[in-house]
Design an enzyme around this catalytic site. Structure first.
Site, mmCIF file in Angstrom:
data_model
loop_
_atom_site.group_PDB
_atom_site.id
_atom_site.type_symbol
_atom_site.label_atom_id
_atom_site.label_comp_id
_atom_site.label_asym_id
_atom_site.label_seq_id
_atom_site.Cartn_x
_atom_site.Cartn_y
_atom_site.Cartn_z
ATOM 1 N N HIS A 124 -15.457 -1.424 14.496
ATOM 2 C CA HIS A 124 -15.973 -2.790 14.609
ATOM 3 C C HIS A 124 -16.403 -3.343 13.257
ATOM 4 C CE1 HIS A 124 -20.166 -1.619 13.910
ATOM 5 N NE2 HIS A 124 -19.937 -0.564 14.683
ATOM 6 N N GLU A 130 -20.518 4.091 21.130
ATOM 7 C CA GLU A 130 -20.956 4.858 19.962
ATOM 8 C C GLU A 130 -21.714 6.105 20.415
ATOM 9 O OE1 GLU A 130 -20.597 6.108 17.272
ATOM 10 O OE2 GLU A 130 -21.337 4.755 15.697
#
Length: 255
Positions: free
Chosen positions: A11, A89
């Site tokens: 990202h 994550e």
């Protein structure tokens, strides 16, 4: 057997990234202005690369990045972006929200290298690997279902260009690959995925790559690409072979 391209993208930058803070799973940050620009640049870089499937972590920073890349792509405006929680994550437990340097100090006090250190209430590397395996299994099945016609016709095969040294082009390794998955995720998760791919799955290194680069943190909107070969069996699609085209590419990011 069938083969497909897999491009993983981290990202874009968030304010927490800029401030050196651990986000993990508890802090669901949006992209910063720089992160939006990085994602736009990644989308422009990949604009002519054809994706047939898009998978993304269900966290804001990853979803925003994926949406921007797809918006800029000339070939996949109507594609479904599949949000998958197994791409989240890594959880850093009590260290989330604190500074990265604080976790480094915790690891040092515990006598462990940072990548292997697990803060209290956090995820171990092995737990993240389980999520990676779960995602790969689900992705293989989704691709087999979505592209059954190509698989039955035997059209999905490994192209010759995967054996060439990458030319530094956006479509390296996937120029003639009819099925290509984009996966947008997170830095620590991708680092553990690289360790799993290269060590556990014995994926060969790309030519000319310093082995130390395998485990360096991918920069924001950095890219890794693989060619995956899957065999079809009664228990479902399973990995047969994997080749790495490049890792941590950041050609679209201006210094």
């Amino acid at each position: 057997m069938f083969a497909f391209g897999l491009t993983l993208v981290r990202h874009g930058e968030t304010q927490c990234n800029k401030d050196g803070l651990l986000q993990g799973q508890k802090i669901d940050s949006p992209l910063s202005e720089i992160g939006i620009r990085q994602s736009e640049a990644a989308g422009q870089y990949l604009r002519n690369v054809k994706f047939t499937n898009v998978f993304v972590s269900d966290m804001k920073r990853a979803k925003q990045t994926a949406e921007i890349i797809v918006k800029n792509n000339r070939n996949c405006h109507d594609i479904e972006i599949v949000a998958d929680p197994t791409l989240k994550e890594r959880s850093f437990g009590i260290a989330e929200g604190g500074r990265v340097i604080e976790m480094k100090n915790m690891a040092k006090a515990a006598g462990q290298p940072l990548p292997q250190f697990t803060p209290p209430e956090g995820e171990t590397m092995e737990q993240v690997k389980v999520r990676i395996k779960d995602f790969l299994k689900a992705m293989f099945q989704r691709i087999a279902n979505d592209h059954q016609d190509k698989i039955q016709e035997g059209n999905i095969s490994i192209p010759n260009e995967t054996d060439r040294v990458p030319a530094g082009l956006p479509d390296d390794g996937v120029l003639n690959v009819p099925v290509h998955a984009l996966v947008v995720g997170h830095g620590a998760y991708m680092s553990i995925a690289m360790k799993y791919f290269f060590e556990d799955l014995k994926c060969p290194m790309p030519r000319g790559l310093d082995p130390a680069q395998r485990y360096s943190i991918c920069p924001n909107t950095g890219m890794c690409r693989f060619i995956i070969t899957v065999k079809c069996c009664n228990a479902g699609p399973a990995l047969s072979d994997m080749k790495c085209v490049f890792i941590n590419r950041r050609d679209h990011i201006k210094s």
